[in-house]
Design a protein around this motif. Structure first.
Motif, PDB file in Angstrom:
ATOM      1  N   TYR A  32       0.849  -1.192   0.000  1.00 41.88           N
ATOM      2  CA  TYR A  32       0.000   0.000   0.000  1.00 41.88           C
ATOM      3  C   TYR A  32       0.882   1.237   0.000  1.00 41.88           C
ATOM      4  O   TYR A  32       1.929   1.253   0.655  1.00 41.88           O
ATOM      5  CB  TYR A  32      -0.898   0.024   1.246  1.00 41.88           C
ATOM      6  CG  TYR A  32      -1.976  -1.014   1.222  1.00 41.88           C
ATOM      7  CD1 TYR A  32      -1.756  -2.271   1.757  1.00 41.88           C
ATOM      8  CD2 TYR A  32      -3.215  -0.760   0.645  1.00 41.88           C
ATOM      9  CE1 TYR A  32      -2.727  -3.242   1.728  1.00 41.88           C
ATOM     10  CE2 TYR A  32      -4.195  -1.724   0.610  1.00 41.88           C
ATOM     11  CZ  TYR A  32      -3.945  -2.962   1.152  1.00 41.88           C
ATOM     12  OH  TYR A  32      -4.912  -3.925   1.108  1.00 41.88           O
ATOM     13  N   LEU A  34       0.664   5.586   0.232  1.00 38.38           N
ATOM     14  CA  LEU A  34      -0.210   6.653   0.690  1.00 38.38           C
ATOM     15  C   LEU A  34       0.472   8.005   0.505  1.00 38.38           C
ATOM     16  O   LEU A  34       1.701   8.094   0.499  1.00 38.38           O
ATOM     17  CB  LEU A  34      -0.519   6.488   2.180  1.00 38.38           C
ATOM     18  CG  LEU A  34      -1.002   5.130   2.664  1.00 38.38           C
ATOM     19  CD1 LEU A  34       0.152   4.237   3.098  1.00 38.38           C
ATOM     20  CD2 LEU A  34      -1.964   5.303   3.825  1.00 38.38           C
ATOM     21  N   TYR A  36       0.332  11.871   2.287  1.00 35.13           N
ATOM     22  CA  TYR A  36      -0.136  12.688   3.392  1.00 35.13           C
ATOM     23  C   TYR A  36       0.245  14.134   3.112  1.00 35.13           C
ATOM     24  O   TYR A  36       1.270  14.418   2.488  1.00 35.13           O
ATOM     25  CB  TYR A  36       0.517  12.263   4.723  1.00 35.13           C
ATOM     26  CG  TYR A  36      -0.033  11.002   5.317  1.00 35.13           C
ATOM     27  CD1 TYR A  36       0.429   9.754   4.912  1.00 35.13           C
ATOM     28  CD2 TYR A  36      -1.020  11.050   6.297  1.00 35.13           C
ATOM     29  CE1 TYR A  36      -0.067   8.598   5.479  1.00 35.13           C
ATOM     30  CE2 TYR A  36      -1.524   9.892   6.864  1.00 35.13           C
ATOM     31  CZ  TYR A  36      -1.044   8.674   6.448  1.00 35.13           C
ATOM     32  OH  TYR A  36      -1.542   7.533   6.998  1.00 35.13           O
ATOM     33  N   LYS A  38       0.870  17.897   5.036  1.00 37.28           N
ATOM     34  CA  LYS A  38       1.143  18.442   6.372  1.00 37.28           C
ATOM     35  C   LYS A  38       1.274  19.950   6.313  1.00 37.28           C
ATOM     36  O   LYS A  38       2.124  20.475   5.595  1.00 37.28           O
ATOM     37  CB  LYS A  38       2.415  17.824   6.955  1.00 37.28           C
ATOM     38  CG  LYS A  38       2.679  18.241   8.395  1.00 37.28           C
ATOM     39  CD  LYS A  38       3.944  17.608   8.931  1.00 37.28           C
ATOM     40  CE  LYS A  38       4.138  17.907  10.411  1.00 37.28           C
ATOM     41  NZ  LYS A  38       4.190  19.333  10.716  1.00 37.28           N
ATOM     42  N   PRO A  44       0.396  15.256  10.021  1.00 35.45           N
ATOM     43  CA  PRO A  44       0.069  14.914   8.630  1.00 35.45           C
ATOM     44  C   PRO A  44      -1.389  14.487   8.498  1.00 35.45           C
ATOM     45  O   PRO A  44      -1.947  13.871   9.407  1.00 35.45           O
ATOM     46  CB  PRO A  44       1.011  13.738   8.344  1.00 35.45           C
ATOM     47  CG  PRO A  44       2.119  13.866   9.338  1.00 35.45           C
ATOM     48  CD  PRO A  44       1.488  14.443  10.559  1.00 35.45           C
ATOM     49  N   PHE A  46      -4.077  12.378   6.083  1.00 37.08           N
ATOM     50  CA  PHE A  46      -4.187  11.399   5.007  1.00 37.08           C
ATOM     51  C   PHE A  46      -4.882  12.021   3.805  1.00 37.08           C
ATOM     52  O   PHE A  46      -5.920  12.684   3.929  1.00 37.08           O
ATOM     53  CB  PHE A  46      -4.965  10.178   5.503  1.00 37.08           C
ATOM     54  CG  PHE A  46      -5.349   9.215   4.422  1.00 37.08           C
ATOM     55  CD1 PHE A  46      -6.655   9.153   3.951  1.00 37.08           C
ATOM     56  CD2 PHE A  46      -4.397   8.383   3.856  1.00 37.08           C
ATOM     57  CE1 PHE A  46      -7.011   8.267   2.958  1.00 37.08           C
ATOM     58  CE2 PHE A  46      -4.746   7.501   2.849  1.00 37.08           C
ATOM     59  CZ  PHE A  46      -6.051   7.439   2.406  1.00 37.08           C
ATOM     60  N   SER A  49      -4.682   7.052  -1.166  1.00 41.12           N
ATOM     61  CA  SER A  49      -3.863   5.837  -1.112  1.00 41.12           C
ATOM     62  C   SER A  49      -4.063   5.024  -2.388  1.00 41.12           C
ATOM     63  O   SER A  49      -4.984   5.279  -3.180  1.00 41.12           O
ATOM     64  CB  SER A  49      -4.247   4.982   0.101  1.00 41.12           C
ATOM     65  OG  SER A  49      -5.579   4.511  -0.022  1.00 41.12           O
ATOM     66  N   PHE A  89       4.014  14.129   2.067  1.00 43.38           N
ATOM     67  CA  PHE A  89       4.800  12.937   2.367  1.00 43.38           C
ATOM     68  C   PHE A  89       4.228  11.741   1.635  1.00 43.38           C
ATOM     69  O   PHE A  89       3.013  11.506   1.635  1.00 43.38           O
ATOM     70  CB  PHE A  89       4.794  12.641   3.869  1.00 43.38           C
ATOM     71  CG  PHE A  89       5.559  13.618   4.706  1.00 43.38           C
ATOM     72  CD1 PHE A  89       4.906  14.626   5.390  1.00 43.38           C
ATOM     73  CD2 PHE A  89       6.938  13.521   4.810  1.00 43.38           C
ATOM     74  CE1 PHE A  89       5.609  15.530   6.169  1.00 43.38           C
ATOM     75  CE2 PHE A  89       7.649  14.426   5.589  1.00 43.38           C
ATOM     76  CZ  PHE A  89       6.986  15.434   6.269  1.00 43.38           C
ATOM     77  N   MET A  93       3.614   0.724   3.024  1.00 40.15           N
ATOM     78  CA  MET A  93       3.604  -0.322   4.037  1.00 40.15           C
ATOM     79  C   MET A  93       3.498  -1.689   3.381  1.00 40.15           C
ATOM     80  O   MET A  93       3.035  -1.829   2.244  1.00 40.15           O
ATOM     81  CB  MET A  93       2.453  -0.128   5.026  1.00 40.15           C
ATOM     82  CG  MET A  93       1.075  -0.454   4.496  1.00 40.15           C
ATOM     83  SD  MET A  93      -0.207  -0.361   5.771  1.00 40.15           S
ATOM     84  CE  MET A  93       0.292  -1.650   6.908  1.00 40.15           C
ATOM     85  N   ASP A  95       1.799  -5.398   3.567  1.00 38.37           N
ATOM     86  CA  ASP A  95       0.517  -5.925   4.009  1.00 38.37           C
ATOM     87  C   ASP A  95       0.626  -6.706   5.316  1.00 38.37           C
ATOM     88  O   ASP A  95      -0.207  -6.595   6.191  1.00 38.37           O
ATOM     89  CB  ASP A  95      -0.059  -6.818   2.907  1.00 38.37           C
ATOM     90  CG  ASP A  95      -1.478  -7.248   3.221  1.00 38.37           C
ATOM     91  OD1 ASP A  95      -1.966  -8.162   2.556  1.00 38.37           O
ATOM     92  OD2 ASP A  95      -2.098  -6.672   4.136  1.00 38.37           O
ATOM     93  N   GLN A  99       4.217  -1.541   9.910  1.00 38.63           N
ATOM     94  CA  GLN A  99       5.141  -0.422   9.881  1.00 38.63           C
ATOM     95  C   GLN A  99       4.968   0.377   8.599  1.00 38.63           C
ATOM     96  O   GLN A  99       4.931  -0.180   7.511  1.00 38.63           O
ATOM     97  CB  GLN A  99       6.578  -0.919   9.972  1.00 38.63           C
ATOM     98  CG  GLN A  99       7.601   0.197  10.037  1.00 38.63           C
ATOM     99  CD  GLN A  99       8.960  -0.286  10.456  1.00 38.63           C
ATOM    100  OE1 GLN A  99       9.128  -1.439  10.844  1.00 38.63           O
ATOM    101  NE2 GLN A  99       9.936   0.585  10.414  1.00 38.63           N
ATOM    102  N   PHE A 100       4.839   1.693   8.776  1.00 42.63           N
ATOM    103  CA  PHE A 100       4.781   2.606   7.658  1.00 42.63           C
ATOM    104  C   PHE A 100       6.149   3.220   7.445  1.00 42.63           C
ATOM    105  O   PHE A 100       6.820   3.592   8.399  1.00 42.63           O
ATOM    106  CB  PHE A 100       3.770   3.727   7.928  1.00 42.63           C
ATOM    107  CG  PHE A 100       2.348   3.269   7.905  1.00 42.63           C
ATOM    108  CD1 PHE A 100       1.790   2.642   9.003  1.00 42.63           C
ATOM    109  CD2 PHE A 100       1.560   3.468   6.788  1.00 42.63           C
ATOM    110  CE1 PHE A 100       0.475   2.201   8.982  1.00 42.63           C
ATOM    111  CE2 PHE A 100       0.243   3.044   6.757  1.00 42.63           C
ATOM    112  CZ  PHE A 100      -0.300   2.415   7.862  1.00 42.63           C
ATOM    113  N   PHE A 102       7.991   6.384   5.632  1.00 40.85           N
ATOM    114  CA  PHE A 102       7.717   7.686   5.050  1.00 40.85           C
ATOM    115  C   PHE A 102       8.918   8.211   4.282  1.00 40.85           C
ATOM    116  O   PHE A 102      10.073   7.952   4.641  1.00 40.85           O
ATOM    117  CB  PHE A 102       7.378   8.695   6.151  1.00 40.85           C
ATOM    118  CG  PHE A 102       5.968   8.611   6.665  1.00 40.85           C
ATOM    119  CD1 PHE A 102       5.602   7.641   7.581  1.00 40.85           C
ATOM    120  CD2 PHE A 102       5.003   9.503   6.224  1.00 40.85           C
ATOM    121  CE1 PHE A 102       4.302   7.551   8.054  1.00 40.85           C
ATOM    122  CE2 PHE A 102       3.697   9.433   6.699  1.00 40.85           C
ATOM    123  CZ  PHE A 102       3.350   8.456   7.613  1.00 40.85           C
ATOM    124  N   GLY A 103       8.635   8.976   3.239  1.00 35.39           N
ATOM    125  CA  GLY A 103       9.672   9.728   2.566  1.00 35.39           C
ATOM    126  C   GLY A 103       9.990  10.994   3.348  1.00 35.39           C
ATOM    127  O   GLY A 103       9.392  11.264   4.397  1.00 35.39           O
TER     128      GLY A 103
END
Lengths: 112, 115
Positions: A32, A34, A36, A38, A44, A46, A49, A89, A93, A95, A99-100, A102-103
């Motif tokens: 997945y 996504l 975000y 901010k 952030p 959402f 996605s 951002f 993650m 599946d 844990q996500f 982020f860039g």
């Protein structure tokens, strides 16, 4: 080890034009993705996605494109509005995990 | 409806001290995740809790710990603070944990400064 990368720290676009924000990833197991948004002094928010089984997802002015072969993700905002000015951002993650990743973010400025 | 709330907003601590950060999720949300965001970087995952159990842990030392209470609020504890722990600590809540937690809602964060 940065598994999600946003190589453009900033982007400026004229109001009404298209904003394209890019994101690259290295982990082929990501399921997945996504985006975000901010604003300063806020957490952030959402935005949109996409699942790895799709190549496009659209929500109003926002469209996310996924190119799995290139391990590349992009967010298109059309038309861009001054209120879109924020840090964006990209996140991903797996599946089976929780844990996500982020860039580092891209700061978008939409010029009126 | 109230969003995710975090307290305190700002905090200044000295090296070696201990700190506790608090988070209240959106009503009805059962999962809470903690992130550390250092200036100029994206949020780094620390923990996820769902139904009061740890469901995920990022690459952080054992000085970092957390727990979730029966009302689904959460605390993040950091022991033996280092200068490098200075960051914005974000809490995010979601309805459930795991895969379905991707629609997370973030709080405004707690700005921790270690001197």
């Amino acid at each position: 080890d940065q598994q999600v990368k946003q190589n453009s720290p900033s982007l400026s676009v004229q109001e009404g034009r298209i904003s394209i924000l890019n994101c690259d990833y290295t982990n082929s197991m990501f399921d997945y993705f996504l985006w975000y948004k901010k604003y300063p002094a806020e957490g952030p928010t959402f935005l949109i996605s996409i699942s790895s089984i799709k190549d496009k997802n659209e929500d109003g002015r926002f469209t996310v494109f996924l190119n799995k072969s290139a391990k590349h993700l992009s967010l298109h905002i059309v038309p861009s509005q001054p209120g879109d000015s924020a840090v964006y951002f990209c996140a991903a993650m797996v599946d089976t995990g929780n844990q996500f990743y982020f860039g580092t973010g891209t700061s978008l400025t939409v010029i009126p | 409806d109230a969003g995710v709330t975090q307290s305190p907003t700002h905090l200044i601590k000295t090296r070696g001290q201990h700190v506790t950060l608090r988070c209240s999720p959106i009503s009805g949300h059962k999962s809470v995740s903690w992130y550390q965001q250092v200036l100029g970087q994206g949020p780094q995952f620390i923990f996820q809790y769902y139904e009061k159990e740890e469901r995920g842990r990022g690459n952080f030392p054992d000085r970092f710990s957390a727990r979730q209470f029966p009302n689904y609020s959460s605390e993040l504890n950091v022991n033996a603070l280092l200068l490098g722990d200075s960051a914005l600590y974000l809490c995010a809540s979601s309805l459930v944990g795991g895969r379905a937690s991707y629609e997370q809602y973030f709080g405004p964060g707690t700005r921790l400064t270690v001197t």
